[in-house]
Design an enzyme around this catalytic site. Structure first.
Site, PDB file in Angstrom:
ATOM      1  N   GLU A  95     -14.333  -5.144 -18.814  1.00 41.89           N
ATOM      2  CA  GLU A  95     -15.388  -5.241 -19.412  1.00 41.89           C
ATOM      3  C   GLU A  95     -16.179  -4.536 -19.175  1.00 41.89           C
ATOM      4  O   GLU A  95     -16.760  -4.430 -17.993  1.00 41.89           O
ATOM      5  CB  GLU A  95     -15.045  -6.766 -19.541  1.00 41.89           C
ATOM      6  CG  GLU A  95     -16.506  -6.694 -20.534  1.00 41.89           C
ATOM      7  CD  GLU A  95     -16.778  -8.584 -20.853  1.00 41.89           C
ATOM      8  OE1 GLU A  95     -17.368  -9.179 -21.681  1.00 41.89           O
ATOM      9  OE2 GLU A  95     -15.899  -9.386 -19.847  1.00 41.89           O
ATOM     10  N   ILE A  97     -19.962  -4.228 -17.895  1.00 42.40           N
ATOM     11  CA  ILE A  97     -21.320  -5.358 -18.461  1.00 42.40           C
ATOM     12  C   ILE A  97     -22.467  -4.425 -18.002  1.00 42.40           C
ATOM     13  O   ILE A  97     -22.614  -3.469 -16.817  1.00 42.40           O
ATOM     14  CB  ILE A  97     -21.308  -6.089 -17.693  1.00 42.40           C
ATOM     15  CG1 ILE A  97     -19.450  -6.991 -18.245  1.00 42.40           C
ATOM     16  CG2 ILE A  97     -21.877  -7.111 -17.836  1.00 42.40           C
ATOM     17  CD1 ILE A  97     -19.398  -9.106 -16.927  1.00 42.40           C
ATOM     18  N   ASP A 198     -16.342 -11.968  -0.574  1.00 46.36           N
ATOM     19  CA  ASP A 198     -17.174 -10.736  -0.501  1.00 46.36           C
ATOM     20  C   ASP A 198     -18.439 -11.039  -1.382  1.00 46.36           C
ATOM     21  O   ASP A 198     -19.354 -10.255  -2.072  1.00 46.36           O
ATOM     22  CB  ASP A 198     -16.335  -9.299  -1.241  1.00 46.36           C
ATOM     23  CG  ASP A 198     -16.649  -7.861  -0.210  1.00 46.36           C
ATOM     24  OD1 ASP A 198     -17.744  -7.976  -0.013  1.00 46.36           O
ATOM     25  OD2 ASP A 198     -16.724  -6.764  -0.835  1.00 46.36           O
TER      26      ASP A 198
END
Length: 291
Positions: A95, A97, A198
């Site tokens: 996706e 964004i 992370d």
């Protein structure tokens, strides 16, 4: 050999089917190991991550990590639509964004969302499979004891790699290993938590409506303070984030004193990726605990 345009078309075909048609593609991000491309098609707009110089499963592992996090927090995590290899490229189609402006309760929501993630647990530290942090192989052999896991699956492989690659001398390797017996008394007992793995400011973005979104994880079930310590390593997190997190999951006393021990791992990652500029930070932590 396919040209770049044909590669994008092939990725759309493999991920979305025969009806998907490429309209345009533009580079939006480029790092040491990956390229990020905005793909516009008749099926929508997507984010394409390409990687052409690493293990073939590296982006599959990222897709798995995104899926794990998506199931474990109310925060936004990009949907994924396809993962594989075309020509010499590993790819992950997800996706797109567009980044927005953070809204007034952005940091509070991020803290609550991370606490929600950390409430997801299992019996052992680790994961069913190994994965990666950046381009570095991350071992995840499931282990009952956190300290054993941290030494055997995190510290020892990377300090050994640094020595093998001549980034550190034998003398420092031996001194570093002297920290191991001191870890048990410094780490509070915690059940395994699903961690992002992370967690620095570059791996959290604001969505168009101003809410936080997790990207680029290196997930496993670990000590939750790994994420909190990592978020402090390079700055970028507002104090409201920590206050919100601790309203749900308070940290045990003494976190400031032990934070560096957790950050030995991300510092070792950076040492192995980017070189000896990160060695002084590791030395300072070791010198504090090893006299």
């Amino acid at each position: 050999m396919l040209d770049q345009h044909e590669i994008y078309e092939q990725i759309l075909f493999e991920s979305l089917g025969t009806m998907a048609e490429l309209k345009s593609a533009s580079l939006v991000a480029a790092g040491n190991h990956n390229q990020g491309i905005r793909i516009e098609s008749n099926s929508g707009v997507f984010f394409l991550k390409l990687n052409f110089d690493h293990e073939r499963d590296i982006l599959y592992k990222e897709e798995e990590g995104l899926s794990l996090i998506r199931k474990a927090t109310f925060l936004k995590v990009p949907e994924t639509y396809g993962c594989g290899r075309v020509e010499e490229y590993n790819f992950l189609l997800s996706e797109f964004i567009p980044e927005g402006k953070t809204k007034h309760d952005y940091w509070e929501n991020l803290g609550l969302g991370l606490a929600h993630l950390h409430l997801t647990s299992q019996n052992e530290f680790g994961l069913e499979n190994d994965n990666y942090i950046a381009s570095i192989h991350q071992k995840n052999l499931q282990t009952a004891n956190w300290v054993d896991f941290y030494i055997e699956q995190r510290l020892e492989p990377l300090i050994g790699k640094a020595y093998f690659d001549r980034l550190i001398p034998l003398e420092f390797l031996k001194k570093f290993q002297e920290i191991y017996p001191k870890l048990e008394s410094n780490f509070p007992k915690e059940k395994p938590s699903l961690v992002h793995g992370d967690l620095w400011s570059g791996n959290v973005i604001a969505t168009p409506d101003g809410n936080p979104c997790f990207i680029d994880p290196a997930v496993y079930f670990g000590h939750r303070e790994m994420d909190i310590a990592f978020s402090r390593l390079f700055g970028g997190f507002d104090s409201k984030f920590y206050e919100s997190y601790e309203s749900v999951l308070p940290l045990e006393p003494g976190f400031e004193d032990r934070m560096g021990l957790f950050n030995l791992y991300p510092l070792l990652v950076h040492l192995n990726l980017f070189g000896v500029a990160y060695l002084p930070g590791i030395e300072r932590i070791i010198n504090r605990f090893v006299k």
